[in-house]
Scaffold this active site. Sequence first.
Site, PDB file in Angstrom:
ATOM      1  N   ASP A   1      -3.268  -8.688  15.439  1.00 55.37           N
ATOM      2  CA  ASP A   1      -3.733  -9.963  14.892  1.00 55.37           C
ATOM      3  C   ASP A   1      -4.944  -9.727  13.997  1.00 55.37           C
ATOM      4  OD1 ASP A   1      -1.769 -11.273  16.226  1.00 55.37           O
ATOM      5  OD2 ASP A   1      -3.057 -12.281  17.676  1.00 55.37           O
TER       6      ASP A   1
ATOM      7  N   GLU B   1       6.571 -14.641  21.561  1.00 59.46           N
ATOM      8  CA  GLU B   1       7.569 -14.041  22.440  1.00 59.46           C
ATOM      9  C   GLU B   1       7.856 -14.913  23.658  1.00 59.46           C
ATOM     10  OE1 GLU B   1       6.355  -9.405  21.405  1.00 59.46           O
ATOM     11  OE2 GLU B   1       5.350 -10.469  23.037  1.00 59.46           O
TER      12      GLU B   1
ATOM     13  N   THR C   1      11.535  -5.889  20.601  1.00 56.15           N
ATOM     14  CA  THR C   1      10.506  -5.055  19.977  1.00 56.15           C
ATOM     15  C   THR C   1      10.513  -3.639  20.550  1.00 56.15           C
ATOM     16  OG1 THR C   1       8.879  -5.771  21.599  1.00 56.15           O
ATOM     17  CG2 THR C   1       9.032  -7.053  19.585  1.00 56.15           C
TER      18      THR C   1
ATOM     19  N   GLU D   1      12.605  -5.077  16.081  1.00 54.66           N
ATOM     20  CA  GLU D   1      11.330  -4.977  15.358  1.00 54.66           C
ATOM     21  C   GLU D   1      10.598  -3.766  15.892  1.00 54.66           C
ATOM     22  OE1 GLU D   1       8.962  -8.448  15.908  1.00 54.66           O
ATOM     23  OE2 GLU D   1      10.462  -9.833  15.118  1.00 54.66           O
TER      24      GLU D   1
ATOM     25  N   LEU E   1       4.411  -1.489  16.800  1.00 54.02           N
ATOM     26  CA  LEU E   1       3.172  -1.032  16.174  1.00 54.02           C
ATOM     27  C   LEU E   1       3.471  -0.527  14.771  1.00 54.02           C
ATOM     28  CD1 LEU E   1       1.665   1.017  19.173  1.00 54.02           C
ATOM     29  CD2 LEU E   1       0.961  -1.266  18.408  1.00 54.02           C
TER      30      LEU E   1
END
Length: 584
Positions: A205, A289, A449, A487, A490
């Site tokens: 973020d 999520e 992810t 996805e 990191l």
Amino acid sequence: MAMSLPHQIGAISGTPIQVESGNVSSEPAATQVSASAVWRLPATNLRAAVQKQGPEMDRISPSPPLSPRIGNMRPDLSVACQALMEGPVMAEMATEDVVREYKERVAGAQVKGKGVPVYVMMPLDSVTMGNTVNRRKAMNVSLQALKSAGVEGVMMDVWWGLVERDAPGAYNWGGYVELLEMAKKHGLKVQAVMSFHQCGGNVGDSCTIPLPKWVVEEVDKDPDLAYTDQWGMRNYEYISLGCDTLPVLKGRSPIQCYADFMRAFRNNFEHLLGDTIVEIQVGMGPAGELRYPSYPEQNGTWKFPGIGAFQCYDKYMLSSLKAAAEAAGKPEWGSTGPTDAGHYNNWPEDTNFFRKEGGGWNGPYGEFFLTWYSKMLLDHGERIVSSAKAVFENTGVKISVKIAGIHWHYGTRSHAPELTAGYYNTRFRDGYFPIAQMLARHGAIFNFTCIEMRDHEQPQDAQCAPEKLVRQVALATREAQVPLAGENALPRYDEHAHEQILQASSLIIDGNSGEESEMCAFTYLRMNPVLFQADNWRRFVAFVKKMKEGKDANRCWEQVEREAEQFVHVTQPLVQEAAGALMH
């Protein structure tokens, strides 16, 4: 708090980068950071010194391991990267000639039924707090560059906290109108994320976007609208699912607010649905999520690879727990969640509840509680997916839901971090199949992810197993007959990560038959200045081409990268020219 994007660039390049005041960021203005300050390899043994806290222990552990540094950034390109943060970078990068020249190389690369289209996440602050496009010219030429590289489209967060910020039902689509038209102009498809969570406090973020002001006002009046742990700590990232159907937000329930927001989005962008906007990813919790905020990084509450903590202590969740316990004929189980499940930064064996031998998770109470806790999350997901499906029916868009890749302590019996997040996945139970079944009922996509991670890159003493986790999810989605998308968790720019993504995007999940489970799409984290560094850009262009061709294409990485190198060579002088102009 996560580093802002300029700080991350500085850390990668070893060069401090100034942050101008006025940029939307949670970092102070004109702050500098060097590589030596933040670039640390994970310790061999993460189990650090401990201190007693009652019968349990807290362990201090480092953050998730960062990717290996890939070479050194060239000085001229570090200038270009800084320019991207500040304004119109790469102003002429994707001219018509360059785009046409490269498109000839990628034309016809994707065989029908083979290969995986690649999307790229846009910056979190693509739209400013003033509802305008952030760094407009840089955004425009960056989208041109992505299109020229063969990217299918982009993923953009449509923030509840921006659009409906000031008053209930007052929607300001501001910058999104321009941003979506920009994507359409460049022929890029869009995955629009209905982001009903706050930005700030999670990994990556780079800015802060709170929930709408009027929602925050209601939470201030009734703190139990926020997720709460057993120590009374509140989490303000997302409204507690315990009050999903209660009219606690100025006469509307959270589910009604989400549905009204999606309906307003549909009505405003109807002309783009199914053509430019091809997917709606519905936010369901922290970081978008479907999970509880069990491992909050904000204020250092949680550090990798801690087990996290259950989030069921607001009055609405406790009321549901009480009713469930009474229905089960065990009213004594309804007053609280597990009291021996440790603290955020414990490891499973430090706790009575999660330990492998005789742990409460594997007993009658544990089974009752974990069943209730995970079902509450599942029901929450179903309510929102049902709303999204009703809103976007017959518009030509797909609905997707993001599931977290919680891979640490996966090798233990209890899978504690998954349990605290709401995934009832243990050595004896599959927690992802019920989620896949729920999504299949509504024709939604299971977006997962940590696709880029490899087991051996993770700290072994924390029994991390991202590859095994991805395989389990692939099996669950195949069994439930639900599409799987991926996805990376990191930022990674190296061939090892790209190769891992390529392999995971088409897993052989049945060794006997050789049957493969192919992803329907992959979304790359993230469009930023580091991606446009020469070496990273060359590798990325090759990666996109390889993904489009499919894992089994009879061409080696070297051949694909040589073609990518030609593309980068053509565009590089324009990058340098744009960057140089900005410096004067």
